[in-house]
Scaffold this motif. Structure first.
Motif, mmCIF file in Angstrom:
data_model
loop_
_atom_site.group_PDB
_atom_site.id
_atom_site.type_symbol
_atom_site.label_atom_id
_atom_site.label_comp_id
_atom_site.label_asym_id
_atom_site.label_seq_id
_atom_site.Cartn_x
_atom_site.Cartn_y
_atom_site.Cartn_z
ATOM 1 N N SER A 70 1.345 -1.072 -0.376
ATOM 2 C CA SER A 70 -0.253 -0.123 0.015
ATOM 3 C C SER A 70 1.124 1.375 -0.160
ATOM 4 O O SER A 70 0.783 2.462 -0.591
ATOM 5 N N LEU A 71 1.702 1.126 0.229
ATOM 6 C CA LEU A 71 3.063 1.989 -0.046
ATOM 7 C C LEU A 71 3.600 2.497 -0.917
ATOM 8 O O LEU A 71 4.286 3.924 -1.255
ATOM 9 N N GLY A 72 3.227 1.388 -2.293
ATOM 10 C CA GLY A 72 4.243 1.913 -2.891
ATOM 11 C C GLY A 72 4.939 1.362 -3.856
ATOM 12 O O GLY A 72 5.764 1.020 -4.899
ATOM 13 N N TYR A 73 5.658 -0.013 -2.415
ATOM 14 C CA TYR A 73 6.490 -0.578 -3.035
ATOM 15 C C TYR A 73 5.813 -2.198 -3.750
ATOM 16 O O TYR A 73 4.416 -2.354 -3.427
ATOM 17 N N ARG A 74 6.848 -2.970 -4.433
ATOM 18 C CA ARG A 74 6.428 -4.036 -4.758
ATOM 19 C C ARG A 74 7.099 -5.686 -3.516
ATOM 20 O O ARG A 74 8.431 -4.990 -3.493
ATOM 21 N N LEU A 75 6.821 -6.440 -3.171
ATOM 22 C CA LEU A 75 7.823 -7.113 -1.954
ATOM 23 C C LEU A 75 8.822 -7.620 -2.678
ATOM 24 O O LEU A 75 9.886 -7.434 -2.243
ATOM 25 N N GLU A 76 8.829 -8.170 -3.743
ATOM 26 C CA GLU A 76 9.594 -8.538 -3.992
ATOM 27 C C GLU A 76 10.474 -7.904 -4.905
ATOM 28 O O GLU A 76 11.484 -8.187 -5.651
ATOM 29 N N GLU A 77 10.278 -6.263 -5.736
ATOM 30 C CA GLU A 77 11.495 -5.544 -5.888
ATOM 31 C C GLU A 77 12.416 -4.279 -4.459
ATOM 32 O O GLU A 77 12.141 -4.655 -3.834
ATOM 33 N N ALA A 78 12.920 -4.229 -5.238
ATOM 34 C CA ALA A 78 13.768 -3.498 -4.167
ATOM 35 C C ALA A 78 13.657 -1.844 -3.757
ATOM 36 O O ALA A 78 13.529 -1.907 -2.858
ATOM 37 N N GLY A 79 12.743 -0.993 -4.817
ATOM 38 C CA GLY A 79 12.013 -0.254 -4.405
ATOM 39 C C GLY A 79 10.616 0.164 -4.888
ATOM 40 O O GLY A 79 10.275 -0.395 -5.244
ATOM 41 N N ARG A 80 9.729 1.306 -4.745
ATOM 42 C CA ARG A 80 8.570 1.796 -5.315
ATOM 43 C C ARG A 80 8.648 1.729 -6.386
ATOM 44 O O ARG A 80 9.338 2.574 -7.106
ATOM 45 N N ASP A 81 7.562 1.531 -6.879
ATOM 46 C CA ASP A 81 7.384 1.781 -8.483
ATOM 47 C C ASP A 81 6.018 2.361 -8.459
ATOM 48 O O ASP A 81 5.709 2.099 -9.870
ATOM 49 N N ARG A 82 5.062 2.242 -8.058
ATOM 50 C CA ARG A 82 4.321 3.419 -7.862
ATOM 51 C C ARG A 82 3.219 3.948 -6.676
ATOM 52 O O ARG A 82 4.624 4.517 -5.813
ATOM 53 N N GLU A 83 2.807 5.025 -6.923
ATOM 54 C CA GLU A 83 2.193 5.964 -6.017
ATOM 55 C C GLU A 83 1.087 5.443 -4.788
ATOM 56 O O GLU A 83 0.540 5.009 -5.395
ATOM 57 N N PRO A 84 1.633 5.576 -3.569
ATOM 58 C CA PRO A 84 -0.113 5.027 -2.989
ATOM 59 C C PRO A 84 -1.050 5.829 -3.389
ATOM 60 O O PRO A 84 -1.266 6.929 -3.603
ATOM 61 N N GLN A 85 -1.772 5.430 -2.997
ATOM 62 C CA GLN A 85 -3.603 5.146 -3.178
ATOM 63 C C GLN A 85 -4.524 6.466 -2.530
ATOM 64 O O GLN A 85 -5.337 7.006 -3.230
ATOM 65 N N ASN A 86 -4.120 6.380 -1.431
ATOM 66 C CA ASN A 86 -4.741 7.522 -0.261
ATOM 67 C C ASN A 86 -4.095 8.457 0.501
ATOM 68 O O ASN A 86 -2.121 7.790 0.704
ATOM 69 N N PRO A 87 -4.540 9.702 0.908
ATOM 70 C CA PRO A 87 -3.313 10.553 1.325
ATOM 71 C C PRO A 87 -2.304 9.666 2.682
ATOM 72 O O PRO A 87 -1.404 10.013 3.297
ATOM 73 N N GLU A 88 -2.996 9.313 3.456
ATOM 74 C CA GLU A 88 -2.825 8.247 4.671
ATOM 75 C C GLU A 88 -1.359 7.915 3.688
ATOM 76 O O GLU A 88 -0.270 7.450 4.823
ATOM 77 N N ASP A 89 -1.753 6.584 3.133
ATOM 78 C CA ASP A 89 -0.414 6.311 2.481
ATOM 79 C C ASP A 89 0.537 6.827 2.427
ATOM 80 O O ASP A 89 1.879 6.311 2.366
ATOM 81 N N ALA A 90 0.457 7.922 1.341
ATOM 82 C CA ALA A 90 1.098 8.814 0.604
ATOM 83 C C ALA A 90 2.323 9.459 1.746
ATOM 84 O O ALA A 90 3.372 9.101 1.436
ATOM 85 N N GLU A 91 1.583 10.182 2.803
ATOM 86 C CA GLU A 91 2.189 10.266 3.878
ATOM 87 C C GLU A 91 3.209 9.263 4.756
ATOM 88 O O GLU A 91 4.494 9.482 5.213
ATOM 89 N N LEU A 92 2.549 8.371 4.285
ATOM 90 C CA LEU A 92 3.246 6.975 5.635
ATOM 91 C C LEU A 92 5.150 6.841 4.440
ATOM 92 O O LEU A 92 6.145 6.493 4.718
ATOM 93 N N ALA A 93 4.352 6.768 2.538
ATOM 94 C CA ALA A 93 5.268 6.725 2.001
ATOM 95 C C ALA A 93 6.829 7.222 1.590
ATOM 96 O O ALA A 93 7.988 7.430 2.137
ATOM 97 N N ARG A 94 6.316 8.371 2.288
ATOM 98 C CA ARG A 94 7.363 10.402 2.138
ATOM 99 C C ARG A 94 8.239 10.261 3.733
ATOM 100 O O ARG A 94 9.245 10.056 3.200
ATOM 101 N N ILE A 95 7.296 9.697 4.883
ATOM 102 C CA ILE A 95 8.187 9.583 6.188
ATOM 103 C C ILE A 95 8.996 8.119 5.440
ATOM 104 O O ILE A 95 10.071 8.768 5.978
ATOM 105 N N VAL A 96 8.716 7.192 4.493
ATOM 106 C CA VAL A 96 9.957 6.473 5.327
ATOM 107 C C VAL A 96 10.232 6.476 3.920
ATOM 108 O O VAL A 96 12.056 6.281 4.300
ATOM 109 N N ALA A 97 10.658 7.291 3.179
ATOM 110 C CA ALA A 97 11.459 7.481 2.229
ATOM 111 C C ALA A 97 12.774 8.663 2.586
ATOM 112 O O ALA A 97 13.219 8.413 2.517
ATOM 113 N N GLN A 98 12.137 9.656 3.381
ATOM 114 C CA GLN A 98 13.011 10.835 4.094
ATOM 115 C C GLN A 98 14.122 9.897 5.303
ATOM 116 O O GLN A 98 15.375 10.062 5.086
#
Length: 439
Positions: free
Chosen positions: A312-340
């Motif tokens: 839901s954070l935009g990652y694929r379990l089998e891949e190294a990084g993110r390959d898409r943007e999260p679908q909702n604002p809460e997930d997008a904010e969590l993804a931003r926190i993790v990326a930072q």
């Protein structure tokens, strides 16, 4: 949910269930079970070692059962002797209550607080009201020989280390808690097995159906040797800043990494094995760090820390990084926190300096002829507790200025421009001379 499916969820990651058959029968009864966890709040800070048991409690909640977080404010005055080589100093009722408040606030990050699935109790409610006659009746259910079967008591007895009579009362008091609460299940670490078994015996004595014991393994700390403990500084706090949590999780020893996945996430053993096979240990570490950093950045962690949450954070379990943007604002904010947090970790790992480091202004009065003693500089910057500690770290090549190792403990530093001070691998402070207007 079918009893077999519910049992499979509860059994994953446990060390022992006494007994699985009893638990299956209770789950099949169709009634809401009462799940007890007793805590003596001798330390108010929670780490991922505590989260192992609390997450299992959360799973019971997700299955519709009520968890009872029992604060041992009364037993805290006795002091739990489990694993102790000597008598633990007792706390006052006020101290246990103060610690309990912090404990409960942090536990809310994991446990749901809805009244239908959560209950907060203090064992002073009933233990403080027991008569001496009742204490004698309870004590009569155990023999001295049974007490000395406990490893900690046995060791102390054979070594001639004193054991207070009040310490024998601790497991009896904890066992009586189960009677007072009519617990169906009691949770605890493997070091609590003796105490939890006493609860079963006392429930039988009082005519109750004995509780099922769900024993969880103790999470090994970041040193890979001892159990996680704040006093050993091998812990990951449940309320750590995301960058700190990410960094610490990347330090989990390879030998215990799969156990961290098993105890702290809901990824299957097969998914974890595939992670390690495809991305190696470093890739698996990144998945663990991303997953838990995102989970604990939330006010309340998700119900299941599984593939669905990770992706839901935009990652694929089998891949190294993110390959898409999260679908909702809460997930997008969590993804931003993790990326930072991940970017900060990578920057430091490459020898760089992260952008978000604090700045400390040095009072010009601290300078002598425009220079300052290097040990004093690090102390004023807050990277060492004293000048003496700074000297010791310099002797061990543990301090740097602008990337250069400080080797001379008598060095005097000129502050004609801002400097980057560094302690160890990842503690940074920018120091600059305060202007005359601010001094």
């Amino acid at each position: 949910m079918e009893p077999d499916a519910a049992l499979k969820i509860i059994a994953r990651g446990t060390e022992e269930i006494i007994t699985e058959q009893d638990l299956k029968q209770k789950l099949a009864s169709g009634r809401q079970l009462r799940i007890k966890l007793g805590v003596d709040p001798t330390r108010p800070d929670l780490h991922l070692g505590h989260a192992v048991v609390l997450r299992k409690m959360r799973q019971f909640q997700e299955l519709g059962h009520k968890v009872i977080l029992l604060i041992g404010d009364f037993t805290g005055m006795i002091g739990d002797p489990s694993g102790r080589s000597k008598t633990r100093p007792p706390l006052t009722l006020e101290q246990t209550r103060e610690n309990a408040q912090s404990y409960v606030e942090q536990a809310r990050k994991i446990l749901l607080q809805d009244e239908d699935v959560f209950e907060l109790r203090y064992n002073s409610e009933w233990l403080g009201k027991l008569t001496f006659e009742e204490v004698i009746r309870i004590s009569a259910q155990m023999t001295v020989a049974q007490m000395l079967e406990r490893e900690d008591f046995k060791k102390r007895y054979t070594e001639g280390v004193p054991i207070g009579i009040h310490e024998f009362l601790y497991p009896l008091a904890q066992g009586y808690d189960s009677v007072a609460l009519e617990a169906d299940v009691e949770m605890g670490g493997t070091d609590q097995k003796f105490n939890l078994l006493v609860g079963r015996d006392l429930q039988k004595f009082y005519g109750q159906e004995p509780q099922v014991l769900v024993l969880m393994p103790l999470l090994v700390g970041l040193d890979g040797v001892e159990k996680m403990s704040k006093s050993l500084d091998n812990y990951v706090g449940v309320s750590e800043e995301p960058a700190v949590m990410f960094k610490k999780l990347m330090r989990v020893p390879d030998a215990v990494l799969e156990n961290y996945f098993r105890l702290l996430t809901d990824l299957s053993d097969e998914e974890v094995a595939a992670l390690v096979e495809k991305g190696g240990m470093v890739g698996a570490h990144r998945v663990l760090a991303r997953l838990l950093t995102a989970a604990y950045a939330r006010e309340v962690i998700p119900a299941w820390l599984d593939r669905a949450f990770y992706e839901s954070l935009g990652y694929r379990l089998e891949e190294a990084g993110r390959d898409r943007e999260p679908q909702n604002p809460e997930d997008a904010e969590l993804a931003r926190i993790v990326a930072q947090a991940e970017a900060r970790y990578d920057e430091v790992a490459k020898g760089g300096v992260p952008e978000d480091i604090p700045t400390v202004e040095i009072d010009p009065a601290e300078l002598k002829e425009s220079k300052i003693w290097v040990a004093r500089l690090f102390s004023l910057a807050g990277l060492t507790k004293s000048n003496g500690e700074a000297r010791r770290l310099i002797q061990n090549r543990g301090l740097r200025i602008d990337g250069q190792v400080v080797s001379d403990p008598n060095l005097e530093v000129t502050l004609d421009k801002p400097l980057i001070l560094k302690r160890g691998k990842d503690k940074f402070v920018r120091v600059a001379l305060a202007s005359e207007d601010n001094s």
